[in-house]
Design a protein around this motif. Structure first.
Motif, PDB file in Angstrom:
ATOM      1  N   TYR A   1       0.617  -1.021  -0.325  1.00  0.00           N
ATOM      2  CA  TYR A   1      -0.167  -0.200  -0.422  1.00  0.00           C
ATOM      3  C   TYR A   1       0.690   0.944   0.341  1.00  0.00           C
ATOM      4  CZ  TYR A   1      -2.683   3.677   1.660  1.00  0.00           C
ATOM      5  OH  TYR A   1      -3.269   5.010   1.735  1.00  0.00           O
ATOM      6  N   ALA A   2       0.924   2.107  -1.231  1.00  0.00           N
ATOM      7  CA  ALA A   2       1.222   3.226  -0.772  1.00  0.00           C
ATOM      8  C   ALA A   2       0.177   4.656  -1.551  1.00  0.00           C
ATOM      9  CB  ALA A   2       2.459   3.112  -1.593  1.00  0.00           C
ATOM     10  N   SER A   3       0.224   5.489  -1.022  1.00  0.00           N
ATOM     11  CA  SER A   3      -0.863   6.502  -1.699  1.00  0.00           C
ATOM     12  C   SER A   3      -0.411   6.868  -2.821  1.00  0.00           C
ATOM     13  CB  SER A   3      -0.829   8.015  -0.754  1.00  0.00           C
ATOM     14  OG  SER A   3      -0.007   8.319  -0.060  1.00  0.00           O
ATOM     15  N   GLY A   4       1.127   7.639  -2.882  1.00  0.00           N
ATOM     16  CA  GLY A   4       1.625   7.799  -4.642  1.00  0.00           C
ATOM     17  C   GLY A   4       1.897   9.390  -4.521  1.00  0.00           C
ATOM     18  N   GLU A   5       1.509   9.721  -2.603  1.00  0.00           N
ATOM     19  CA  GLU A   5       2.072  10.822  -2.623  1.00  0.00           C
ATOM     20  C   GLU A   5       3.716  11.461  -2.833  1.00  0.00           C
ATOM     21  OE1 GLU A   5      -0.306  11.640   0.714  1.00  0.00           O
ATOM     22  OE2 GLU A   5      -2.308  12.084   0.404  1.00  0.00           O
ATOM     23  N   ASP A   6       4.075  10.333  -2.228  1.00  0.00           N
ATOM     24  CA  ASP A   6       5.875  11.102  -2.218  1.00  0.00           C
ATOM     25  C   ASP A   6       6.209  10.298  -3.659  1.00  0.00           C
ATOM     26  OD1 ASP A   6       4.959  10.828   0.428  1.00  0.00           O
ATOM     27  OD2 ASP A   6       5.364   8.615   0.744  1.00  0.00           O
ATOM     28  N   ASN A   7       7.336  11.168  -3.785  1.00  0.00           N
ATOM     29  CA  ASN A   7       8.337  10.787  -4.828  1.00  0.00           C
ATOM     30  C   ASN A   7       8.843  10.320  -5.770  1.00  0.00           C
ATOM     31  OD1 ASN A   7       8.429  11.733  -7.707  1.00  0.00           O
ATOM     32  ND2 ASN A   7      10.581  13.669  -6.983  1.00  0.00           N
ATOM     33  N   VAL A   8       8.710   9.105  -5.430  1.00  0.00           N
ATOM     34  CA  VAL A   8       9.259   7.109  -5.072  1.00  0.00           C
ATOM     35  C   VAL A   8       8.902   6.515  -6.056  1.00  0.00           C
ATOM     36  CG1 VAL A   8      10.396   7.472  -2.243  1.00  0.00           C
ATOM     37  CG2 VAL A   8       8.207   6.422  -3.348  1.00  0.00           C
ATOM     38  N   SER A   9      10.108   5.621  -6.267  1.00  0.00           N
ATOM     39  CA  SER A   9       9.888   4.606  -7.879  1.00  0.00           C
ATOM     40  C   SER A   9       8.852   3.415  -7.030  1.00  0.00           C
ATOM     41  CB  SER A   9      10.692   4.083  -8.261  1.00  0.00           C
ATOM     42  OG  SER A   9      10.244   2.845  -8.906  1.00  0.00           O
ATOM     43  N   PRO A  10       7.523   3.374  -7.676  1.00  0.00           N
ATOM     44  CA  PRO A  10       6.732   2.310  -7.147  1.00  0.00           C
ATOM     45  C   PRO A  10       7.052   1.030  -7.106  1.00  0.00           C
ATOM     46  CG  PRO A  10       6.320   3.102  -9.395  1.00  0.00           C
ATOM     47  CD  PRO A  10       7.495   4.374  -9.272  1.00  0.00           C
ATOM     48  N   VAL A  11       8.345   0.868  -8.240  1.00  0.00           N
ATOM     49  CA  VAL A  11       8.513  -0.831  -8.145  1.00  0.00           C
ATOM     50  C   VAL A  11      10.245  -0.897  -6.997  1.00  0.00           C
ATOM     51  CG1 VAL A  11       9.687  -2.313  -9.344  1.00  0.00           C
ATOM     52  CG2 VAL A  11       8.097  -0.942 -10.244  1.00  0.00           C
ATOM     53  N   ALA A  12       9.744  -1.596  -6.495  1.00  0.00           N
ATOM     54  CA  ALA A  12      11.198  -1.471  -4.887  1.00  0.00           C
ATOM     55  C   ALA A  12      11.255  -3.001  -4.569  1.00  0.00           C
ATOM     56  CB  ALA A  12      10.786  -1.145  -3.749  1.00  0.00           C
ATOM     57  N   CYS A  13      13.061  -2.627  -4.555  1.00  0.00           N
ATOM     58  CA  CYS A  13      13.915  -4.215  -4.041  1.00  0.00           C
ATOM     59  C   CYS A  13      13.872  -4.567  -2.843  1.00  0.00           C
ATOM     60  CB  CYS A  13      14.458  -4.656  -5.263  1.00  0.00           C
ATOM     61  SG  CYS A  13      15.206  -6.342  -4.789  1.00  0.00           S
ATOM     62  N   VAL A  14      13.765  -5.081  -1.399  1.00  0.00           N
ATOM     63  CA  VAL A  14      14.176  -5.060  -0.206  1.00  0.00           C
ATOM     64  C   VAL A  14      14.768  -6.169  -0.074  1.00  0.00           C
ATOM     65  CG1 VAL A  14      14.283  -4.349   2.387  1.00  0.00           C
ATOM     66  CG2 VAL A  14      12.624  -3.851   0.411  1.00  0.00           C
ATOM     67  N   GLU A  15      16.179  -6.471   0.029  1.00  0.00           N
ATOM     68  CA  GLU A  15      16.633  -7.799   0.020  1.00  0.00           C
ATOM     69  C   GLU A  15      15.971  -8.751  -0.656  1.00  0.00           C
ATOM     70  OE1 GLU A  15      16.027  -8.852   4.575  1.00  0.00           O
ATOM     71  OE2 GLU A  15      15.735  -6.507   5.141  1.00  0.00           O
ATOM     72  N   GLY A  16      16.256  -8.459  -1.633  1.00  0.00           N
ATOM     73  CA  GLY A  16      15.830  -9.971  -2.497  1.00  0.00           C
ATOM     74  C   GLY A  16      14.387 -10.311  -2.966  1.00  0.00           C
ATOM     75  N   ASN A  17      13.145  -9.123  -2.154  1.00  0.00           N
ATOM     76  CA  ASN A  17      11.899  -9.515  -1.935  1.00  0.00           C
ATOM     77  C   ASN A  17      11.672  -7.771  -3.317  1.00  0.00           C
ATOM     78  OD1 ASN A  17      11.547 -11.348  -0.191  1.00  0.00           O
ATOM     79  ND2 ASN A  17      12.851 -10.343   0.802  1.00  0.00           N
ATOM     80  N   ILE A  18      10.581  -7.630  -3.981  1.00  0.00           N
ATOM     81  CA  ILE A  18      10.333  -7.070  -4.993  1.00  0.00           C
ATOM     82  C   ILE A  18       8.576  -6.397  -4.862  1.00  0.00           C
ATOM     83  CG2 ILE A  18       9.717  -5.907  -7.605  1.00  0.00           C
ATOM     84  CD1 ILE A  18      12.064  -8.469  -8.210  1.00  0.00           C
ATOM     85  N   SER A  19       8.711  -5.013  -4.788  1.00  0.00           N
ATOM     86  CA  SER A  19       7.149  -4.889  -4.530  1.00  0.00           C
ATOM     87  C   SER A  19       6.934  -3.722  -5.313  1.00  0.00           C
ATOM     88  CB  SER A  19       7.349  -3.908  -3.019  1.00  0.00           C
ATOM     89  OG  SER A  19       8.270  -3.208  -2.859  1.00  0.00           O
ATOM     90  N   ILE A  20       5.521  -3.677  -5.320  1.00  0.00           N
ATOM     91  CA  ILE A  20       5.012  -2.902  -6.113  1.00  0.00           C
ATOM     92  C   ILE A  20       3.851  -1.889  -6.103  1.00  0.00           C
ATOM     93  CG2 ILE A  20       3.686  -4.044  -7.423  1.00  0.00           C
ATOM     94  CD1 ILE A  20       4.268  -2.549 -10.140  1.00  0.00           C
ATOM     95  N   ALA A  21       4.229  -0.737  -5.901  1.00  0.00           N
ATOM     96  CA  ALA A  21       3.290   0.012  -4.907  1.00  0.00           C
ATOM     97  C   ALA A  21       1.463   0.052  -5.107  1.00  0.00           C
ATOM     98  CB  ALA A  21       3.099   1.515  -4.790  1.00  0.00           C
ATOM     99  N   SER A  22       0.960   0.043  -4.408  1.00  0.00           N
ATOM    100  CA  SER A  22      -0.700  -0.294  -5.126  1.00  0.00           C
ATOM    101  C   SER A  22      -1.011   1.371  -5.352  1.00  0.00           C
ATOM    102  CB  SER A  22      -1.710  -0.305  -3.974  1.00  0.00           C
ATOM    103  OG  SER A  22      -1.118   1.021  -2.721  1.00  0.00           O
ATOM    104  N   TRP A  23      -0.860   2.261  -5.762  1.00  0.00           N
ATOM    105  CA  TRP A  23      -1.385   3.343  -6.321  1.00  0.00           C
ATOM    106  C   TRP A  23      -1.024   3.115  -7.929  1.00  0.00           C
ATOM    107  CZ3 TRP A  23       1.920   6.810  -9.422  1.00  0.00           C
ATOM    108  CH2 TRP A  23       3.083   6.392  -8.907  1.00  0.00           C
ATOM    109  N   CYS A  24      -0.137   2.251  -8.667  1.00  0.00           N
ATOM    110  CA  CYS A  24      -0.010   2.817  -9.648  1.00  0.00           C
ATOM    111  C   CYS A  24      -0.515   1.437 -10.398  1.00  0.00           C
ATOM    112  CB  CYS A  24       1.985   2.041 -10.130  1.00  0.00           C
ATOM    113  SG  CYS A  24       2.291   1.416 -10.127  1.00  0.00           S
ATOM    114  N   VAL A  25      -1.011   0.162 -10.309  1.00  0.00           N
ATOM    115  CA  VAL A  25      -0.666  -0.751  -9.886  1.00  0.00           C
ATOM    116  C   VAL A  25      -2.387  -1.254 -11.335  1.00  0.00           C
ATOM    117  CG1 VAL A  25      -1.584  -2.894  -9.316  1.00  0.00           C
ATOM    118  CG2 VAL A  25      -0.291  -2.213  -8.483  1.00  0.00           C
TER     119      VAL A  25
END
Lengths: 201, 380
Positions: B30-54
């Motif tokens: 979950y992310a509101s999309g208000e912050d200016n960060v990339s919606p795709v992130a990789c943490v310790e080999g785990n990939i996440s995508i922010a809900s606002w862009c899906v």
């Protein structure tokens, strides 16, 4: 599944004071990496809520979706909460709470209970205890467990709503809580909608 | 959201997936999309995508791949199609169209088998019960990987264990495992295989007492053990529970099941598994002179128990042939019933009654009573 997810020790000196967490251990490996932190926050949150609403000296087991929360508050204010699944026998869970609280009280002097931060409590055995009790058969001779707790009365609740006071709603408590992050609150909302355990797919 | 942004997000995800060979989980966070960060992130080999862009990116990838599907593919488009279908499948693995497109790409050699294995594993990390992902892996094995030996199947069994612990009652994962077992039985030494499989599954079953799919797998495994020993392909003395005959094997399983029932009262699954064991004992160990009435129970069981779908095709043929037995058969066989069967049924009746007496709640009682009725229907 016979599984323990969380084990926490709390302190609740009198019934009108909100309990503080003294120590907690979690086993959440089976959950997806990105859900773990939210689930952990929720288990801490739920543990606190039900301890708050559990009378001193009483034992309760509360069913909430696919989880069971077992709570016991001792007369000296020390409380133990175990979050397990439905298959974990609740008698074993309550025996476990007894044993863990005894061990905790023996290691940590009671003057440290009020006001000490979680990280400053000198008790590191909790994760090991949680792992040990994962398999109830290995943890203790099952027959002995049953004898001990058979007599004491365990109050069973079918939902967490049954524990809450009149007029209180879980949704409101979640919204108000400062323990939970935005991420976790969103997780709570979507989890309500897509409780997928009954789906075929 | 314009299509360039969508393409950028899809490419970033694609790069992350193709660069990391040791990926962990994939999830939508979950992310509101208000912050200016990339919606795709990789943490310790785990990939996440922010809900606002899906929603937007999925719509873009969906329409693009469907457009692509309608015309003849040029090479350039194939590369984009790989990315689009990958994205769509990560979000919605239930859509068969995308899987078909993927298979076409694999057949053309534009996607490698390993890439596809990685993608299906990522999908399973988010939806461990996804039947399409399991099916794709089976398809890959038969079409692409069959030549690469059976090492792969061994690893695949670990994947099943992982998927089953991720989601309770993961029927599809157990079914996949059964498929793998059948493949392995054709090629490997049965003693070793059955031993390792039996040990790992029993350990798992003991801490998952209400998983019907798992208990069904245990029973299937036992049935294969009995069958293998009859055919002389494995010796029961070298496989746990180390017994000397098929009848003893079933007795050992019944006593294992009995311990679980006593320790964890009130689980329907255990009683269903028990009933299935008793019927298997009757079929395999009791002389062919089996009363028709009892056979009817077997038919009934196969039809009632929905979770036995995995073996349905096989059992159905057998049951059909039984149904055709002449009525005269009934008379002669009732007289010939073996003593083993009678004593087992009497023992089961006693045990079922004991369960009813020991029940501490209404639910436990009703579960035990259902079993009393079941064993009461067996004719002695």
């Amino acid at each position: 599944m016979v599984k323990l997810f969380a084990l926490s020790v709390l302190y609740k000196p009198t019934s009108d004071v909100s309990p503080t967490t003294l120590k907690a251990a979690y086993d959440l490996q089976q959950f997806s990496f990105f859900q773990r932190s939210s689930i952990q926050e929720f288990m801490a949150f739920t543990s606190k809520i039900i301890t708050e609403r559990c009378a001193v000296g009483s034992r309760q087991s509360v069913k909430e979706q696919e989880y069971m929360c077992h709570v016991f508050v001792r007369s000296d204010g020390l409380a133990g909460v175990v979050v397990s699944d439905h298959e974990y026998q609740y008698r074993v869970a309550h025996t476990m709470i007894d044993k863990v609280l005894d061990e905790f009280a023996a290691k940590v002097p009671s003057h440290l209970w009020p006001g000490t931060h979680e990280t400053a409590i000198p008790f590191t055995e909790l994760p090991a205890l949680l792992a040990k009790w994962q398999n109830p058969r290995e943890a203790d001779a099952i027959t002995r467990v049953q004898e001990e707790v058979e007599d004491t009365k365990i109050i069973l609740h079918n939902t967490i709503e049954a524990v809450l006071e009149r007029g209180e709603k879980l949704d409101d408590l979640v919204n108000k809580s400062e323990m939970l992050s935005m991420q976790s609150k969103a997780f709570y909302k979507t989890a309500r909608k897509t409780n997928s355990c009954c789906n075929f797919g | 959201m314009d299509s360039d942004t969508c393409e950028r997000i899809i490419s970033k995800l694609h790069n992350l997936v193709s660069l990391n060979t040791n990926l962990g989980d994939f999830d939508i966070v979950y992310a509101s999309g208000e912050d200016n960060v990339s919606p795709v992130a990789c943490v310790e080999g785990n990939i996440s995508i922010a809900s606002w862009c899906v929603k937007h990116v999925y719509a873009h990838a969906y329409h693009s791949s469907l457009r692509c599907k309608q015309k003849l593919w040029s090479y350039d488009e194939c590369e984009s199609l790989t990315r689009w279908t990958q994205f769509c499948l990560l979000i919605r693995p239930e859509v068969t169209t995308f899987w078909n497109l993927r298979r076409a790409l694999i057949k053309k050699g534009l996607v490698s088998g390993d890439q596809e294995l990685l993608l299906t594993k990522l999908i399973l990390s988010r939806k461990p019960k996804c039947i399409e992902a399991f099916y794709e892996r089976q398809w890959l094995y038969t079409k692409v990987l069959a030549t690469s030996g059976h090492e792969w199947i061994r690893q695949e069994i670990d994947l099943c264990t992982w998927a089953t612990s991720r989601h309770q009652n993961n029927y599809h994962a157990w079914n996949h495992r059964l498929w793998l077992l059948n493949k392995l039985l054709l090629h490997e030494d049965r003693n070793d295989l059955l031993k390792s499989e039996f040990e790992s599954v029993m350990e798992w079953a003991e801490v998952h007492v209400s998983e019907h799919s798992c208990m069904h797998y245990v029973n299937q495994l036992v049935e294969r053990m009995a069958l293998s020993s009859k055919e002389g392909l494995c010796s029961l003395e070298r496989v746990p529970p180390y017994v000397s005959s098929v009848a003893q094997l079933y007795e050992a399983m019944l006593s294992w099941n009995q311990n679980l029932i006593v320790q964890y009262p009130g689980h329907e699954t255990l009683f269903y598994a028990r009933k299935s064991l008793v019927l298997k004992f009757q079929r395999d160990c009791v002389d062919t002179a089996t009363p028709v009435t009892a056979r009817e129970h077997l038919v009934e069981e196969c039809l009632v128990s929905g979770n036995e779908i995995g073996t349905q095709s096989a059992t159905k043929d057998e049951t059909n042939s039984w149904c055709c037995d002449q009525p005269a058969f009934k008379r002669t066989c009732v007289e010939n019933v073996s003593g083993d069967w009678a004593s087992l049924v009497m023992k089961e009746r006693k045990f079922a009654e004991a369960c009813v007496t020991a029940a501490t709640s209404d639910f436990e009682k009703s579960v035990a009573q259902a079993y009393v009725r079941t064993v009461g229907r067996f004719s002695v």
